[in-house]
Motif scaffolding. Structure first.
Motif, mmCIF file in Angstrom:
data_model
loop_
_atom_site.group_PDB
_atom_site.id
_atom_site.type_symbol
_atom_site.label_atom_id
_atom_site.label_comp_id
_atom_site.label_asym_id
_atom_site.label_seq_id
_atom_site.Cartn_x
_atom_site.Cartn_y
_atom_site.Cartn_z
ATOM 1 N N ASP A 1 0.798 -1.233 0.000
ATOM 2 C CA ASP A 1 0.000 0.000 0.000
ATOM 3 C C ASP A 1 0.826 1.275 0.000
ATOM 4 O O ASP A 1 0.260 2.369 0.062
ATOM 5 N N ASN A 2 2.162 1.185 -0.053
ATOM 6 C CA ASN A 2 2.997 2.375 0.070
ATOM 7 C C ASN A 2 4.215 2.319 -0.842
ATOM 8 O O ASN A 2 4.689 1.236 -1.213
ATOM 9 N N VAL A 3 4.721 3.504 -1.172
ATOM 10 C CA VAL A 3 6.039 3.657 -1.785
ATOM 11 C C VAL A 3 6.923 4.338 -0.745
ATOM 12 O O VAL A 3 6.511 5.331 -0.132
ATOM 13 N N THR A 4 8.124 3.807 -0.528
ATOM 14 C CA THR A 4 9.002 4.369 0.506
ATOM 15 C C THR A 4 10.390 4.645 -0.061
ATOM 16 O O THR A 4 10.868 3.952 -0.968
ATOM 17 N N GLY A 5 11.050 5.663 0.508
ATOM 18 C CA GLY A 5 12.430 5.974 0.167
ATOM 19 C C GLY A 5 13.327 5.720 1.356
ATOM 20 O O GLY A 5 12.975 6.059 2.493
ATOM 21 N N HIS A 6 14.498 5.100 1.110
ATOM 22 C CA HIS A 6 15.384 4.682 2.204
ATOM 23 C C HIS A 6 16.807 5.169 1.980
ATOM 24 O O HIS A 6 17.288 5.262 0.849
ATOM 25 N N ASP A 7 17.499 5.437 3.075
ATOM 26 C CA ASP A 7 18.912 5.782 3.055
ATOM 27 C C ASP A 7 19.713 4.518 2.743
ATOM 28 O O ASP A 7 19.637 3.533 3.483
ATOM 29 N N PRO A 8 20.494 4.491 1.660
ATOM 30 C CA PRO A 8 21.217 3.261 1.309
ATOM 31 C C PRO A 8 22.310 2.892 2.291
ATOM 32 O O PRO A 8 22.753 1.742 2.318
ATOM 33 N N GLU A 9 22.738 3.841 3.134
ATOM 34 C CA GLU A 9 23.801 3.540 4.093
ATOM 35 C C GLU A 9 23.280 2.873 5.354
ATOM 36 O O GLU A 9 24.013 2.142 6.030
#
Length: 301
Positions: free
Chosen positions: A116-124
């Motif tokens: 139900d969501n699109v999320t953005g994450h810190d790759p580190e």
């Protein structure tokens, strides 16, 4: 060019040299618990610099949380693991998508679509930086997500279970559902299983019946389509290369369509007719296609 990384449907993760020597291996289910997806695990890993990033979004048959994790490509050492929360119900926590990279203000982010969501994450660290809802507007319990997101010019394009398709400006913090929505598409021809593709100007999609369409990538307006390709169900991802769209259906038939503002059917090519779920892969001037019986390499000379 020196190593190959593999994740199987049973959760086995392994690194090999291109000569076939195993470098390291472990099993996700043995490490974190059994997968709970209704249709089995089917996400591809993302190779990002020195990291192999893997998403496990599930919930239909488990109470274990969904998570995203990263491993050192050379040693197999875990670098981070982050729980990815959701309030999606029944089958809707399940996703068969693949992570992608978006660059925001010169910094990379890992984008995950599903549940139900699109999320953005810190790759580190794997830390969640932002999230957008809106993929399951009715709160249905059967909105598992199959098609992977794509990114161009800082915009994330995410498909759901046919409708809607969301175009989101990557970045921000917290809930960006309303603030970062560029456009939403709820017309005909939207895909369920096949992943779409974009060059930043045009957004191309093919639905499960083999109907192909082109939208304006900046506005979501339809430029052409839906147009019929070869008869048969399409489960493979749409591929764009050298100004051409390659659409492979489950019967092993590839339809080639010109990319651009005018619809033009260029060719229809049938291989062995065996059941095919894989997507064409492009390397230089060669196309690789895997059917149920053969691996084909098509090229010149």
């Amino acid at each position: 060019g020196k190593h190959v990384w593999v994740v199987t449907g049973t959760g086995q993760v392994a690194a090999y040299t291109v000569e076939g020597k195993q470098v390291w291996t472990f099993n996700l289910q043995e490490t974190y618990g059994d997968f709970g997806l209704n249709w089995g695990y089917a996400s591809s890993p993302l190779l990002y610099k020195n990291k192999l990033i893997i998403e496990i979004l599930h919930g239909m048959h488990t109470d274990l949380p969904s998570y995203v994790t990263a491993y050192d490509t050379m040693t197999g050492k875990r670098l981070w693991k982050q729980v990815r929360p959701t309030d999606a119900q029944r089958e809707s926590p399940d996703a068969y998508t693949t992570p992608v990279v978006a660059t925001v203000d010169g910094k990379d982010q890992i984008v995950i679509s599903g549940a139900d969501n699109v999320t953005g994450h810190d790759p580190e660290t794997g830390e969640e930086l932002w999230r957008s809802g809106g993929m399951n507007p009715e709160g249905s319990g059967s909105y598992r997500i199959v098609g992977s997101p794509v990114v161009a010019d800082g915009i994330v394009y995410a498909t759901s279970r046919k409708k809607p398709i969301l175009a989101l400006k990557a970045g921000g913090t917290g809930d960006i559902t309303a603030s970062h929505l560029v456009w939403k598409f709820e017309g005909s021809g939207a895909p369920d299983v096949p992943s779409s593709v974009t060059d930043g100007k045009h957004y191309y999609m093919v639905d499960d019946r083999g109907l192909v369409s082109c939208l304006n990538a900046k506005t979501g307006e339809t430029i052409w389509g839906p147009e019929r390709t070869a008869q048969g169900t399409v489960s493979s991802s749409l591929v764009l290369a050298e100004g051409k769209l390659f659409i492979l259906n489950e019967n092993g038939v590839t339809t080639v369509v010109a990319a651009g503002s005018d619809y033009k059917l260029l060719a229809t090519n049938e291989l062995d007719g065996s059941y095919t779920l894989s997507s064409p892969a492009i390397a230089g001037n060669q196309i690789f296609i895997r059917t149920g019986t053969h691996l084909y390499c098509i090229g010149e000379g």
